[in-house]
Design an enzyme around this catalytic site. Structure first.
Site, PDB file in Angstrom:
ATOM      1  CB  SER A  14      39.999 -93.020  40.457  1.00  9.98           C
ATOM      2  OG  SER A  14      39.665 -92.967  39.100  1.00  9.98           O
ATOM      3  CB  SER A  16      39.223 -92.342  35.801  1.00  9.51           C
ATOM      4  OG  SER A  16      38.117 -93.451  35.665  1.00  9.51           O
ATOM      5  CE  LYS A  65      29.739 -94.838  39.475  1.00  6.94           C
ATOM      6  NZ  LYS A  65      29.881 -96.300  38.421  1.00  6.94           N
ATOM      7  CD  GLU A  77      14.100 -89.404  28.643  1.00  7.48           C
ATOM      8  OE1 GLU A  77      13.427 -90.005  29.318  1.00  7.48           O
ATOM      9  OE2 GLU A  77      13.920 -87.899  28.606  1.00  7.48           O
ATOM     10  CB  ALA A 128      18.910-105.342  43.211  1.00 14.75           C
ATOM     11  NE  ARG A 152      23.053-108.904  51.577  1.00 15.77           N
ATOM     12  CZ  ARG A 152      24.217-108.137  51.928  1.00 15.77           C
ATOM     13  NH1 ARG A 152      25.132-108.894  52.492  1.00 15.77           N
ATOM     14  NH2 ARG A 152      24.062-106.916  51.784  1.00 15.77           N
ATOM     15  NE  ARG A 156      19.066-102.261  47.291  1.00 16.30           N
ATOM     16  CZ  ARG A 156      20.269-101.894  47.173  1.00 16.30           C
ATOM     17  NH1 ARG A 156      21.294-102.482  47.764  1.00 16.30           N
ATOM     18  NH2 ARG A 156      20.622-100.845  46.658  1.00 16.30           N
ATOM     19  CB  ILE A 216      30.709-105.058  37.282  1.00 14.13           C
ATOM     20  CG1 ILE A 216      30.342-104.936  38.836  1.00 14.13           C
ATOM     21  CG2 ILE A 216      29.437-105.373  36.529  1.00 14.13           C
ATOM     22  CD1 ILE A 216      29.217-103.760  39.160  1.00 14.13           C
ATOM     23  N   GLY A 239      35.996-107.745  34.586  1.00 18.11           N
ATOM     24  CA  GLY A 239      35.502-106.349  34.890  1.00 18.11           C
ATOM     25  C   GLY A 239      36.267-105.250  34.218  1.00 18.11           C
TER      26      GLY A 239
HETATM   27  P1  ATR Z   1      25.955-100.323  43.733  1.00 19.86           P
HETATM   28  O1  ATR Z   1      25.360 -99.062  43.544  1.00 19.86           O
HETATM   29  O2  ATR Z   1      27.770-100.448  43.273  1.00 19.86           O
HETATM   30  O3  ATR Z   1      25.637-101.429  42.651  1.00 19.86           O
HETATM   31  P2  ATR Z   1      24.938-100.981  45.953  1.00 19.86           P
HETATM   32  O4  ATR Z   1      23.723-100.360  45.986  1.00 19.86           O
HETATM   33  O5  ATR Z   1      25.479-100.927  47.453  1.00 19.86           O
HETATM   34  O6  ATR Z   1      26.261-100.884  45.163  1.00 19.86           O
HETATM   35  O7  ATR Z   1      24.590-102.479  46.107  1.00 19.86           O
HETATM   36  C1  ATR Z   1      25.442-103.518  46.338  1.00 19.86           C
HETATM   37  C2  ATR Z   1      24.727-104.822  45.789  1.00 19.86           C
HETATM   38  O8  ATR Z   1      25.791-105.996  46.351  1.00 19.86           O
HETATM   39  C3  ATR Z   1      23.554-105.090  46.448  1.00 19.86           C
HETATM   40  O9  ATR Z   1      22.842-105.881  45.412  1.00 19.86           O
HETATM   41  C4  ATR Z   1      23.870-105.986  47.806  1.00 19.86           C
HETATM   42  O10 ATR Z   1      22.825-106.843  48.265  1.00 19.86           O
HETATM   43  P3  ATR Z   1      21.775-106.193  49.045  1.00 19.86           P
HETATM   44  O11 ATR Z   1      20.741-105.480  48.249  1.00 19.86           O
HETATM   45  O12 ATR Z   1      21.136-107.394  49.814  1.00 19.86           O
HETATM   46  O13 ATR Z   1      22.436-105.346  50.286  1.00 19.86           O
HETATM   47  C5  ATR Z   1      25.076-106.756  47.290  1.00 19.86           C
HETATM   48  N1  ATR Z   1      25.935-107.496  48.046  1.00 19.86           N
HETATM   49  C6  ATR Z   1      26.726-106.918  48.899  1.00 19.86           C
HETATM   50  N2  ATR Z   1      27.373-107.526  49.828  1.00 19.86           N
HETATM   51  C7  ATR Z   1      26.830-108.804  49.626  1.00 19.86           C
HETATM   52  C8  ATR Z   1      27.282-109.947  50.117  1.00 19.86           C
HETATM   53  N3  ATR Z   1      28.107-110.159  51.134  1.00 19.86           N
HETATM   54  N4  ATR Z   1      26.396-111.035  49.733  1.00 19.86           N
HETATM   55  C9  ATR Z   1      25.407-111.061  48.734  1.00 19.86           C
HETATM   56  N5  ATR Z   1      25.156-109.834  48.146  1.00 19.86           N
HETATM   57  C10 ATR Z   1      25.818-108.614  48.760  1.00 19.86           C
END
Ligand code: ATR
Length: 279
Positions: A14, A16, A65, A77, A128, A152, A156, A216, A239
């Protein structure tokens, strides 16, 4: 002496502490900001014990988180809406939580592109997860007219449309290119490319000229996604600035002064991430 810190698992990478220690020194505040690795299973005990811990509050990072929302007394909120928090502070012996990630995102855009306005703009968000929810929430608050959520796993993204309503729409990541010609701001919130999974296989050919591209993720400082966007002629917003901007409200809540994000701070943290970094 006021103390605060960041918790996560793992937490050793981190940045931070570097950020908050810079501000404490700059503002001449006698404070301390540490980091604490909280193993899975210990989160509830840690957070419920926070009022008696000697810390004025903490940042919460991966993977807690979402789970942390269950162990805080008062959620604002925004946290209730996006089911994600990153900042906890104490008031009268109780724990309060907020999420500053979304605001960190928009502030970073304004920092790098001062005349950018979200009103009337279409934002395409890749991903997502929790970070995506934080970004979308704030982008809508800034009056973006349309947010396309590409994931993907389309279900979601669809769930986020249920959450955020009419200005949002959900698509499968493999249909993204159809939505690029009308996009003003494209942001990657996915973790694709963080592990050795090859990253996002996305062509910028159809992205509107003048569209801004952000990510990000900040390791490396200019991610492969941003490198390709820049090579295609787009302005990019890395980011790391989001990390710096999301830290501002927490510092103010714990230490009582509002710090600012400066190029000196950026250089310090960028140099820690990439020893070869040059301003
Ligand atoms: P965070 O809370 O940090 O946003 P997360 O909830 O694990 O992390 O979400 C990771 C995001 O990266 C998701 O949108 C995931 O897609 P899926 O919902 O299909 O899993 C996306 N992601 C991770 N690896 C990926 C990859 N190789 N190609 C495309 N999307 C990916």
């Amino acid at each position: 002496m006021i103390s605060a810190g960041v918790i996560g698992f793992p937490v050793k990478h981190s940045r931070s502490p570097l950020i908050h220690t810079f501000w404490l020194k700059q503002l001449g505040i006698e404070g301390r900001y540490g980091k604490k690795e909280v193993p899975p299973g210990d989160l509830k005990t840690f957070l419920r014990g926070l009022p008696a811990s000697g810390w004025a509050g903490c940042n919460v990072t991966l993977p807690y988180k979402e789970e942390a929302c269950r162990h805080v007394d008062v959620l604002d909120e925004r946290v209730k809406r996006i089911a994600s928090l990153n900042t906890i502070y104490l008031r009268e012996g109780k724990t309060f939580a907020t999420s500053t990630d979304g605001r960190g995102f928009t502030e970073n855009i304004f920092w790098k592109v001062p005349d950018f306005r979200f009103a009337g703009k279409t934002v395409v968000v890749l991903g997502a997860g929790g970070s995506s929810r934080a970004v979308i929430d704030e982008v809508l608050r800034e009056d973006a007219v349309k947010v396309v959520i590409a994931n993907r796993t389309p279900a979601r993204a669809q769930a986020l449309v249920q959450l955020f309503g009419a200005r949002t729409s959900a698509i499968s990541l493999d249909r993204i290119e159809d939505y690029l010609p009308t996009c003003h701001l494209l942001v990657n919130t996915t973790s694709a490319g963080i592990a050795n999974d090859g990253g996002l296989d996305l062509s910028f050919d159809r992205l509107a000229a003048g569209a801004i591209v952000s990510d990000i993720n900040y390791v490396p400082l200019v991610t492969p996604f941003l490198q390709r966007a820049e090579a295609a002629g787009h302005a990019i917003v890395p980011g790391l600035g989001m990390l710096l901007h999301q830290a501002v409200p927490g510092f103010e809540l714990w230490f009582g002064r509002r710090p600012s994000v400066t190029q000196d701070l950026y250089d310090l943290v960028a140099g820690d991430i990439d020893p070869g970094y040059k301003r």
